[in-house]
Write a protein that holds these residues in place. Sequence first.
Motif, PDB file in Angstrom:
ATOM      1  N   ARG B 323       0.850  -1.206   0.000  1.00 34.85           N
ATOM      2  CA  ARG B 323       0.000   0.000   0.000  1.00 34.85           C
ATOM      3  C   ARG B 323       0.881   1.251   0.000  1.00 34.85           C
ATOM      4  NH1 ARG B 323      -2.941  -3.462   3.425  1.00 34.85           N
ATOM      5  NH2 ARG B 323      -5.010  -3.961   2.570  1.00 34.85           N
ATOM      6  N   GLY B 327       1.210   4.018  -3.017  1.00 29.14           N
ATOM      7  CA  GLY B 327       1.094   5.462  -2.856  1.00 29.14           C
ATOM      8  C   GLY B 327       2.272   6.197  -3.486  1.00 29.14           C
ATOM      9  N   ALA B 337      -4.852  11.816  -5.624  1.00 26.24           N
ATOM     10  CA  ALA B 337      -5.999  11.256  -4.917  1.00 26.24           C
ATOM     11  C   ALA B 337      -5.780   9.772  -4.629  1.00 26.24           C
ATOM     12  CB  ALA B 337      -7.270  11.457  -5.761  1.00 26.24           C
ATOM     13  N   ALA B 338      -5.293   9.055  -5.634  1.00 28.89           N
ATOM     14  CA  ALA B 338      -5.016   7.635  -5.428  1.00 28.89           C
ATOM     15  C   ALA B 338      -3.902   7.436  -4.420  1.00 28.89           C
ATOM     16  CB  ALA B 338      -4.638   6.984  -6.767  1.00 28.89           C
ATOM     17  N   GLU B 341      -5.273   7.885  -0.976  1.00 29.19           N
ATOM     18  CA  GLU B 341      -6.057   6.694  -0.634  1.00 29.19           C
ATOM     19  C   GLU B 341      -5.135   5.541  -0.216  1.00 29.19           C
ATOM     20  OE1 GLU B 341      -9.138   3.604  -2.851  1.00 29.19           O
ATOM     21  OE2 GLU B 341      -8.563   5.493  -3.819  1.00 29.19           O
ATOM     22  N   GLU B 344      -3.438   6.381   3.229  1.00 30.36           N
ATOM     23  CA  GLU B 344      -4.386   6.234   4.341  1.00 30.36           C
ATOM     24  C   GLU B 344      -4.679   4.754   4.608  1.00 30.36           C
ATOM     25  OE1 GLU B 344      -6.887  10.432   3.992  1.00 30.36           O
ATOM     26  OE2 GLU B 344      -7.653   8.614   3.024  1.00 30.36           O
ATOM     27  N   GLY B 345      -4.755   4.003   3.526  1.00 29.38           N
ATOM     28  CA  GLY B 345      -4.976   2.568   3.705  1.00 29.38           C
ATOM     29  C   GLY B 345      -3.815   1.913   4.438  1.00 29.38           C
TER      30      GLY B 345
END
Lengths: 209, 404
Positions: B323, B327, B337-338, B341, B344-345
């Motif tokens: 993850r 990022g 944006a991805a 996400e 944060e994941g």
Amino acid sequence: MPPVRQPLEPARAQPSSDATRLLLVPSEATSSEVLYERVAPVVNGMVWLYLATDPERDDIAQDILVAVVRGAASVRDPAQLEGWVARVAFNKICNLFRRRKLVRWLSLEALSGYEPPAPHVDFHGRELVARTQRILECLPVSERMAFTLHLLGNASLEEIAERCGCSERTARRRLKAARDRFTRLAKQDPVLASRVSEHTRPTGERRDG
Amino acid sequence: MAELERLASELRQELGSPPDAWQQAQRARWRQGLRAPAGRSRIRGFAPWVVASLGIMAGLIWLVAARRPAGSDERWLVAEELRGPVRLDDGSTISLGPGGRGRLLADSATVRFDLHQGRASFDVVPERKRSWTIRAGKNEVRVVGTRFSVFFGSDEAFEVEVERGVVAVQVPDRNASLELKAGDHLHGHPGQLELTHDVASALPPASAAASSPAPAPRAEDVAAVPAPSARPDVSAPSALPVAPEPLAARADWQLRYREGKYAESLALVRAQGVGKHLTDLSPSALAELADAARLGGDPELAVRALALLIQRFPGAAEARDGRFMLGRVDVLRGDDAAAVEAFEGYLHSGSSGRYVSETRGRLMELYAKRGDAERARSVAQQYLQATPNGPYRRLARSLITSQP
């Protein structure tokens, strides 16, 4: 009383003895043997002067004689043969001393303290000469060659300059340096010290060595 | 001299003249032809120095000889002197066009060709243990197993044309290598290189000509940054049916990856079609593939591999780190944006990960960049609390002090 000068080269100083010596040569002698009889006194005298107590004395004398006999043909004027032989012997001995210094410096033996070759048994009681030679070994070769001629050969300044191939001024300078070194070292030798007087040179005295 | 006069007198008296006995002995020795050497052998004294010198010389010779690998072949190739292609021991060939010249260095492990001028064509037999490198000026072409040609001319004109297989090209303008496939044609000058694709000139790969179709035509400027694209559908099967690659072949790209040769690893991935069989890979292989793609210059493939890793193996350790890596790749692709996400994941998956501090720092940047000051300050406070001396501490403090 001035010192009595002895001849440096008996062959040159007593030419009449050559004829006597040559008469002793067998009639069937070769040209080399005839030449030997003429040059041997010069070579032997030079070797004796510088290497009287040296263990390699005999071998060195033979080497010089071989070189002299082989190169004698290059001498143009036969009358100059003895002078040429004396020069060859002088240079050979000079080179020997230089080579010994170099070997002593390069050899690993120097690391463990150099031990000079053991001298012959002193049957003739030449203790003074042996001790003097040991001190002379400590001098620079150029000074040693000149000073030995003076000390043991009783040679004049002109003769020393001629034999060393230098000017009289240079010969005088070498003699002075060698004498100072030799005197300092001789005073440390228990046998030689008693024979070195505490003589003080007058100021301005001109010495020829 | 006066102080030495007494000593000199005694010395002369003691020394005397050469004794007759000694002179006669010398004469006898002379007549007997005894010519003994002048002194004791000096060899013994010089021997250690001679041995040491010889040893040093032998050592130097050995060092010089050892620098050059045994069995190496070094020669100049000039087109006018060649009657045909130069064939190496493994069957690979090098041909020079008119006016071509260069220097060849070949040994059991590497082949290097410095192209000085003109065109050179290479037909390289794939061999895993031998790496090929062609240099043309400041450009460098690394070969996996292919047929291609390189041109280097005046004004540093550079050209690579690939007929079969894949090559990796390193040009001074780009940090990452550029992979060229069959039909690709790279040409131009330093700073103005263009890549075109010619379907007609592309030959099918020698090993998979029957099963692998020719690549789709494409044309792009190699200096251009790839445009951001939507997250690929990793679950969708490959459009073209391709036979699965054997496991041994897969291991090759992983070997290159572990050696740090990311471009070559990526080239092998492409050549072997590994990217079309991501579902066959284990979590660790997916993570390595994503790394190879990310570092080799293919962010799209990296995103595909990481997304599949997270989707198929959510509980694996590789998935959690994946993850964070996702990022990072998204940031590189410009998809903020991805990236947010993904970061944060990563933080939600646990607070003990090795990239937690780094993730918070990057989130601070992204939140601040899009104007979300409140979240940025919140993350900054967490960051400073956990790592007060971290690399993002200045940014964190500035975000906190800028509170209205």
